[in-house]
Design a protein around this motif. Structure first.
Motif, mmCIF file in Angstrom:
data_model
loop_
_atom_site.group_PDB
_atom_site.id
_atom_site.type_symbol
_atom_site.label_atom_id
_atom_site.label_comp_id
_atom_site.label_asym_id
_atom_site.label_seq_id
_atom_site.Cartn_x
_atom_site.Cartn_y
_atom_site.Cartn_z
ATOM 1 N N HIS A 187 35.156 38.299 27.251
ATOM 2 C CA HIS A 187 34.792 37.527 28.438
ATOM 3 C C HIS A 187 35.935 37.480 29.443
ATOM 4 C CE1 HIS A 187 30.916 36.116 26.926
ATOM 5 N NE2 HIS A 187 31.505 36.063 25.745
ATOM 6 N N ALA A 188 37.153 37.357 28.952
ATOM 7 C CA ALA A 188 38.299 37.363 29.855
ATOM 8 C C ALA A 188 38.371 38.678 30.628
ATOM 9 C CB ALA A 188 39.591 37.132 29.075
ATOM 10 N N ASN A 189 38.063 39.789 29.961
ATOM 11 C CA ASN A 189 38.081 41.096 30.625
ATOM 12 C C ASN A 189 37.021 41.173 31.722
ATOM 13 O OD1 ASN A 189 40.044 41.787 28.815
ATOM 14 N ND2 ASN A 189 38.784 43.180 27.608
ATOM 15 N N SER A 190 35.852 40.602 31.459
ATOM 16 C CA SER A 190 34.779 40.611 32.453
ATOM 17 C C SER A 190 35.176 39.781 33.671
ATOM 18 C CB SER A 190 33.489 40.063 31.833
ATOM 19 O OG SER A 190 32.411 40.148 32.741
ATOM 20 N N LEU A 191 35.749 38.616 33.406
ATOM 21 C CA LEU A 191 36.226 37.764 34.500
ATOM 22 C C LEU A 191 37.283 38.484 35.327
ATOM 23 C CD1 LEU A 191 36.508 35.118 36.045
ATOM 24 C CD2 LEU A 191 37.882 34.229 34.158
ATOM 25 N N LEU A 192 38.218 39.127 34.650
ATOM 26 C CA LEU A 192 39.280 39.838 35.357
ATOM 27 C C LEU A 192 38.755 41.050 36.118
ATOM 28 C CD1 LEU A 192 42.112 39.659 32.675
ATOM 29 C CD2 LEU A 192 42.085 38.511 34.912
ATOM 30 N N ALA A 193 37.728 41.714 35.565
ATOM 31 C CA ALA A 193 37.149 42.871 36.252
ATOM 32 C C ALA A 193 36.561 42.459 37.597
ATOM 33 C CB ALA A 193 36.069 43.508 35.374
ATOM 34 N N VAL A 194 35.910 41.307 37.624
ATOM 35 C CA VAL A 194 35.346 40.805 38.886
ATOM 36 C C VAL A 194 36.458 40.311 39.797
ATOM 37 C CG1 VAL A 194 33.807 39.100 39.935
ATOM 38 C CG2 VAL A 194 33.177 40.192 37.759
ATOM 39 N N TYR A 195 37.370 39.547 39.241
ATOM 40 C CA TYR A 195 38.444 38.942 40.040
ATOM 41 C C TYR A 195 39.314 40.020 40.708
ATOM 42 C CZ TYR A 195 42.114 35.614 41.287
ATOM 43 O OH TYR A 195 43.011 34.826 41.979
ATOM 44 N N SER A 196 39.567 41.108 39.992
ATOM 45 C CA SER A 196 40.429 42.180 40.514
ATOM 46 C C SER A 196 39.635 43.255 41.245
ATOM 47 C CB SER A 196 41.227 42.812 39.371
ATOM 48 O OG SER A 196 40.364 43.392 38.418
ATOM 49 N N ARG A 197 38.348 43.003 41.472
ATOM 50 C CA ARG A 197 37.470 43.893 42.237
ATOM 51 C C ARG A 197 37.210 45.225 41.551
ATOM 52 N NH1 ARG A 197 41.043 41.407 45.708
ATOM 53 N NH2 ARG A 197 40.121 40.039 47.295
ATOM 54 N N GLN A 198 37.350 45.282 40.237
ATOM 55 C CA GLN A 198 37.006 46.501 39.498
ATOM 56 C C GLN A 198 35.496 46.646 39.380
ATOM 57 O OE1 GLN A 198 39.267 47.027 35.808
ATOM 58 N NE2 GLN A 198 40.799 45.601 36.607
#
Length: 231
Positions: A187-198
């Motif tokens: 879940h942290a990876n998914s959040l970071l993917a959105v936050y970092s515009r990936q």
């Protein structure tokens, strides 16, 4: 696909009263009835964190289980939800920490036994699934996700796949409507993917924002599920 996902959601609410912490295969000895010759109890956990972080986060739980079971507890890492379930099935571990969707998969396939269920630090038994995007993305509704990239956690994740798919299906969105789909495991990876515009959007647990250092105020919640029992 939409109807099958809605049926799966209904089924979840029939079993929610039973879910979920550590499960042992019903065909093997349970945690509380191990033979005196057993030297260690092998436990795995689905991957909301890295294996090293999971072992550290649950060390006090493992210590309590070791005390009650009268044997050492050995943590066995699992890289995916499916891997944790498969280890239970093959009896290479004695118990596992699973979520509701992984529980149903294991129960239907080979039968498991419920031992306990977790609470969070506030002693709450529920969390939610969310679909998020960045506020400046131009995405305001689930329907706006057509043609966009999307991050799920794992196909066996309750809040990182199943419940979001129910929400998406209700809005007329299928996986095929995304320009790209990534399965990022945690879940942290998914959040970071959105936050970092990936990715343009993603599915996360409501607890994910407590695991990473981001300004959640920069994100928009497009959809939120009903309360889900914690694993």
């Amino acid at each position: 696909m939409k109807q099958s996902l809605l049926d799966e959601k209904k089924r979840f609410f029939h079993v929610m009263a039973m879910v979920l912490f550590f499960f042992a295969a019903t065909s093997s000895s349970s945690v509380f009835f191990r033979t005196a010759s057993a030297e260690e109890l092998k436990i795995s956990i689905i991957p909301p964190r890295s294996n090293m972080a999971k072992e550290e986060a649950y060390k006090h739980v493992f210590a309590e289980i070791a005390s009650r079971a009268g044997m050492e507890v050995k943590f066995i890492g699992s890289g995916t939800y499916e891997e944790a379930v498969d280890k239970l099935k093959r009896k290479t571990i004695d118990a596992a920490y699973l979520g509701p969707f992984a529980y149903i998969t294991a129960q239907d396939d080979f039968g498991v036994r419920l031992i306990a269920r977790t609470l969070d630090k506030r002693r709450e038994a529920f969390y939610k699934s969310m679909i998020i995007t960045r506020k400046e993305s131009g995405i305001a509704t689930l329907q706006d996700l057509k043609g966009k990239s999307f991050a799920f956690t794992d196909p066996k994740s309750t809040s990182g796949f199943l419940f979001p798919m129910v929400g998406l299906s209700g809005a007329g969105i299928a996986i095929e409507d995304f320009s790209e789909v990534k399965y990022v495991k945690r879940h942290a990876n998914s959040l970071l993917a959105v936050y970092s515009r990936q990715t343009d959007a993603g599915a996360v647990s409501s607890t994910a924002k407590d695991k990473v250092d981001v300004d959640f105020g920069e994100l928009r919640v497009l959809w939120e599920s009903e309360p889900i029992y914690r694993g």
